[in-house]
Design a protein around this motif. Structure first.
Motif, mmCIF file in Angstrom:
data_model
loop_
_atom_site.group_PDB
_atom_site.id
_atom_site.type_symbol
_atom_site.label_atom_id
_atom_site.label_comp_id
_atom_site.label_asym_id
_atom_site.label_seq_id
_atom_site.Cartn_x
_atom_site.Cartn_y
_atom_site.Cartn_z
ATOM 1 N N ALA A 23 0.939 -1.220 -0.046
ATOM 2 C CA ALA A 23 -0.023 0.059 0.131
ATOM 3 C C ALA A 23 0.713 1.244 0.027
ATOM 4 O O ALA A 23 0.831 2.185 -0.576
ATOM 5 C CB ALA A 23 -1.040 -0.156 1.227
ATOM 6 N N GLU A 24 1.966 1.082 0.733
ATOM 7 C CA GLU A 24 2.788 2.266 0.858
ATOM 8 C C GLU A 24 3.560 2.543 -0.420
ATOM 9 O O GLU A 24 3.594 3.684 -0.833
ATOM 10 C CB GLU A 24 3.777 2.047 1.682
ATOM 11 C CG GLU A 24 4.867 3.428 2.333
ATOM 12 C CD GLU A 24 4.399 4.362 3.232
ATOM 13 O OE1 GLU A 24 5.230 5.208 3.405
ATOM 14 O OE2 GLU A 24 3.541 3.849 4.049
ATOM 15 N N THR A 43 2.534 1.503 -3.285
ATOM 16 C CA THR A 43 1.587 2.058 -4.385
ATOM 17 C C THR A 43 1.251 3.407 -4.341
ATOM 18 O O THR A 43 1.283 4.166 -5.094
ATOM 19 C CB THR A 43 0.233 1.120 -4.142
ATOM 20 O OG1 THR A 43 0.710 -0.137 -4.482
ATOM 21 C CG2 THR A 43 -0.621 1.741 -5.508
ATOM 22 N N THR A 44 1.023 3.847 -3.055
ATOM 23 C CA THR A 44 0.700 5.097 -2.651
ATOM 24 C C THR A 44 2.026 6.167 -3.163
ATOM 25 O O THR A 44 1.941 7.339 -3.938
ATOM 26 C CB THR A 44 0.586 5.683 -1.181
ATOM 27 O OG1 THR A 44 -0.672 4.710 -1.110
ATOM 28 C CG2 THR A 44 0.231 6.838 -1.220
ATOM 29 N N ALA A 92 1.750 8.725 -6.406
ATOM 30 C CA ALA A 92 2.102 10.263 -6.180
ATOM 31 C C ALA A 92 3.428 10.782 -7.043
ATOM 32 O O ALA A 92 3.214 11.996 -7.529
ATOM 33 C CB ALA A 92 2.518 10.577 -4.357
#
Length: 93
Positions: free
Chosen positions: A43-44, A46-47, A51
């Motif tokens: 998740a990190e 991907t975020t 960005a």
């Protein structure tokens, strides 16, 4: 005598069974923790990746838009200057 040996064997089998069950439970807990860490990491990643892609895309869009706008402005200014020069020549002739 035979009963004592059988009871000892049963005790050893029980202890081994309990140990195997405990180890299996510990392995399940470790796997759950590993999966939770992997999900959080994905998740990190991907975020952060999204960005970075958004920032790069916006920078590129801004650069291209600015370049196109400047080219259009340059053409318009040249056209206006040419029309102005033409009018000036008509007036002075």
């Amino acid at each position: 005598m035979i009963q004592e040996v059988a009871m000892e064997e049963n005790s050893v089998i029980t202890i081994i069974s309990i140990t195997i069950i405990a180890l299996n439970m510990m392995m399940i807990i470790v796997l759950d923790i590993k999966n939770a860490i992997m999900m959080a990491t994905m998740a990190e990643v991907t975020t952060v990746t999204m960005a970075e892609i958004m920032v790069a895309t916006m920078a590129e869009v801004t650069a291209v838009t600015t370049a196109v706008a400047m080219a259009v402005i340059t053409v318009v200014v040249k056209d206006v200057a040419a029309v102005g020069a033409g009018c000036f020549n008509l007036i002075n002739n």
